[in-house]
Design a protein around this motif. Sequence first.
Motif, mmCIF file in Angstrom:
data_model
loop_
_atom_site.group_PDB
_atom_site.id
_atom_site.type_symbol
_atom_site.label_atom_id
_atom_site.label_comp_id
_atom_site.label_asym_id
_atom_site.label_seq_id
_atom_site.Cartn_x
_atom_site.Cartn_y
_atom_site.Cartn_z
ATOM 1 N N VAL A 17 60.595 83.465 33.849
ATOM 2 C CA VAL A 17 62.163 84.053 33.569
ATOM 3 C C VAL A 17 62.157 84.196 32.387
ATOM 4 O O VAL A 17 62.928 84.965 32.372
ATOM 5 C CB VAL A 17 62.618 82.304 35.195
ATOM 6 C CG1 VAL A 17 63.924 84.083 34.267
ATOM 7 C CG2 VAL A 17 61.950 82.694 36.198
ATOM 8 N N GLU B 121 64.020 87.425 31.058
ATOM 9 C CA GLU B 121 64.838 87.994 30.385
ATOM 10 C C GLU B 121 64.931 87.891 28.972
ATOM 11 O O GLU B 121 65.712 88.802 28.765
ATOM 12 C CB GLU B 121 65.618 86.281 30.722
ATOM 13 C CG GLU B 121 66.929 86.235 29.449
ATOM 14 C CD GLU B 121 67.895 84.695 29.935
ATOM 15 O OE1 GLU B 121 68.872 84.797 29.908
ATOM 16 O OE2 GLU B 121 67.072 84.251 28.725
ATOM 17 N N ARG C 217 64.403 91.653 29.050
ATOM 18 C CA ARG C 217 65.210 92.421 29.125
ATOM 19 C C ARG C 217 66.925 92.907 27.764
ATOM 20 O O ARG C 217 66.919 93.688 27.851
ATOM 21 C CB ARG C 217 66.098 92.014 30.743
ATOM 22 C CG ARG C 217 66.968 92.651 31.154
ATOM 23 C CD ARG C 217 67.408 91.698 32.800
ATOM 24 N NE ARG C 217 68.360 91.149 32.488
ATOM 25 C CZ ARG C 217 66.569 89.831 33.226
ATOM 26 N NH1 ARG C 217 65.765 89.807 33.337
ATOM 27 N NH2 ARG C 217 67.322 88.766 32.628
ATOM 28 N N VAL D 160 72.446 89.091 37.286
ATOM 29 C CA VAL D 160 71.502 89.012 37.455
ATOM 30 C C VAL D 160 71.584 88.310 38.833
ATOM 31 O O VAL D 160 72.030 86.891 38.948
ATOM 32 C CB VAL D 160 70.355 88.395 36.988
ATOM 33 C CG1 VAL D 160 68.665 87.688 37.796
ATOM 34 C CG2 VAL D 160 69.613 88.681 35.249
ATOM 35 N N ARG E 101 68.777 89.480 41.753
ATOM 36 C CA ARG E 101 68.288 88.826 42.858
ATOM 37 C C ARG E 101 66.654 88.856 41.084
ATOM 38 O O ARG E 101 66.932 89.641 40.708
ATOM 39 C CB ARG E 101 67.261 89.811 43.793
ATOM 40 C CG ARG E 101 66.521 89.587 44.464
ATOM 41 C CD ARG E 101 66.282 90.825 44.937
ATOM 42 N NE ARG E 101 66.315 92.545 44.829
ATOM 43 C CZ ARG E 101 64.359 92.192 44.123
ATOM 44 N NH1 ARG E 101 63.780 91.435 44.724
ATOM 45 N NH2 ARG E 101 64.485 93.222 43.269
ATOM 46 N N GLN E 102 65.526 87.961 41.729
ATOM 47 C CA GLN E 102 64.717 87.994 40.388
ATOM 48 C C GLN E 102 63.565 87.933 41.845
ATOM 49 O O GLN E 102 63.795 86.511 42.813
ATOM 50 C CB GLN E 102 64.548 86.958 40.142
ATOM 51 C CG GLN E 102 65.553 87.061 38.671
ATOM 52 C CD GLN E 102 65.019 86.520 37.862
ATOM 53 O OE1 GLN E 102 65.148 86.573 36.857
ATOM 54 N NE2 GLN E 102 65.817 84.994 38.218
ATOM 55 N N GLU E 103 62.409 88.470 41.727
ATOM 56 C CA GLU E 103 61.576 88.446 42.676
ATOM 57 C C GLU E 103 60.131 88.193 41.674
ATOM 58 O O GLU E 103 60.191 89.249 40.285
ATOM 59 C CB GLU E 103 60.797 89.520 43.831
ATOM 60 C CG GLU E 103 59.752 88.872 44.430
ATOM 61 C CD GLU E 103 60.510 90.156 46.024
ATOM 62 O OE1 GLU E 103 58.822 89.870 46.126
ATOM 63 O OE2 GLU E 103 60.842 90.456 46.454
ATOM 64 N N ILE E 104 59.056 87.439 41.540
ATOM 65 C CA ILE E 104 57.468 87.451 40.968
ATOM 66 C C ILE E 104 56.541 86.894 41.581
ATOM 67 O O ILE E 104 56.463 86.260 42.306
ATOM 68 C CB ILE E 104 57.783 86.040 39.403
ATOM 69 C CG1 ILE E 104 59.330 86.811 38.882
ATOM 70 C CG2 ILE E 104 56.861 86.464 38.787
ATOM 71 C CD1 ILE E 104 59.171 85.253 38.040
ATOM 72 N N ASP F 259 68.239 98.397 39.370
ATOM 73 C CA ASP F 259 66.510 97.033 39.549
ATOM 74 C C ASP F 259 65.306 97.544 37.680
ATOM 75 O O ASP F 259 65.645 98.288 37.340
ATOM 76 C CB ASP F 259 65.634 97.404 41.013
ATOM 77 C CG ASP F 259 66.276 96.869 41.965
ATOM 78 O OD1 ASP F 259 67.308 96.546 42.221
ATOM 79 O OD2 ASP F 259 65.922 97.148 43.012
ATOM 80 N N ALA G 66 56.962 91.538 37.997
ATOM 81 C CA ALA G 66 58.096 91.052 38.572
ATOM 82 C C ALA G 66 59.335 92.085 38.651
ATOM 83 O O ALA G 66 59.095 92.849 38.114
ATOM 84 C CB ALA G 66 58.679 90.184 38.019
ATOM 85 N N GLU G 67 60.627 91.461 39.518
ATOM 86 C CA GLU G 67 61.069 93.087 39.943
ATOM 87 C C GLU G 67 63.329 91.512 39.579
ATOM 88 O O GLU G 67 62.628 90.928 39.679
ATOM 89 C CB GLU G 67 61.728 93.629 40.914
ATOM 90 C CG GLU G 67 62.502 94.478 41.189
ATOM 91 C CD GLU G 67 62.473 96.192 42.480
ATOM 92 O OE1 GLU G 67 61.579 96.905 41.601
ATOM 93 O OE2 GLU G 67 62.333 95.322 43.659
ATOM 94 N N VAL G 68 64.354 92.994 39.164
ATOM 95 C CA VAL G 68 64.911 92.028 39.209
ATOM 96 C C VAL G 68 66.431 93.016 39.345
ATOM 97 O O VAL G 68 66.039 94.117 38.750
ATOM 98 C CB VAL G 68 65.130 91.606 37.558
ATOM 99 C CG1 VAL G 68 65.718 92.565 36.121
ATOM 100 C CG2 VAL G 68 66.832 91.048 38.119
#
Length: 151
Positions: free
Chosen positions: A29, A33, A36, A57, A59-62, A90, A107-109
């Motif tokens: 994460v 970050e 980003r 932020v 939502r985060q998915e990895i 996103d 991943a997507e945030v």
Amino acid sequence: MPADPYFVDVAVRWSDMDAYGHVNNVAFVRLLEDARVYALRDWFGQDRDLIDDGLLVVRQEIDYLAPLTFDYRPARITMGCSRISGASFDIGYAVGRPEGDVTYAVAEVTLVAYDLQRSTPRRLTETERAQLCAIAGDPAPLRSRGTRAPR
């Protein structure tokens, strides 16, 4: 990802590893970050970017695909904007190395533009939308979407 994908090389620290000898999920994460923060500055300019104006932020998915371990090469975080809505967007990520031979994670945030003075979400400006469209790419191939990333 865009035709000419944007990427940031981020140092992997010795302390990012856990007892199993690979980069810990929390450290992933941080890598995202760090990438980003640099990307937003590059995409929106040096004087003021979305972080300065307010960005949350939400939502985060990895998906972890292969163990990433410490060595002296940086992690290469490839990224692009995969969705834009009224107040949010996103960013899709692929975590690899400069050699590009292995994808360690995708991943997507989801980020929401935020008015810090009013403590409320705000709509993206036309200028912000145009810049996000310029770095548009495909959504991250996450398992939750029924897609698989290349290893």
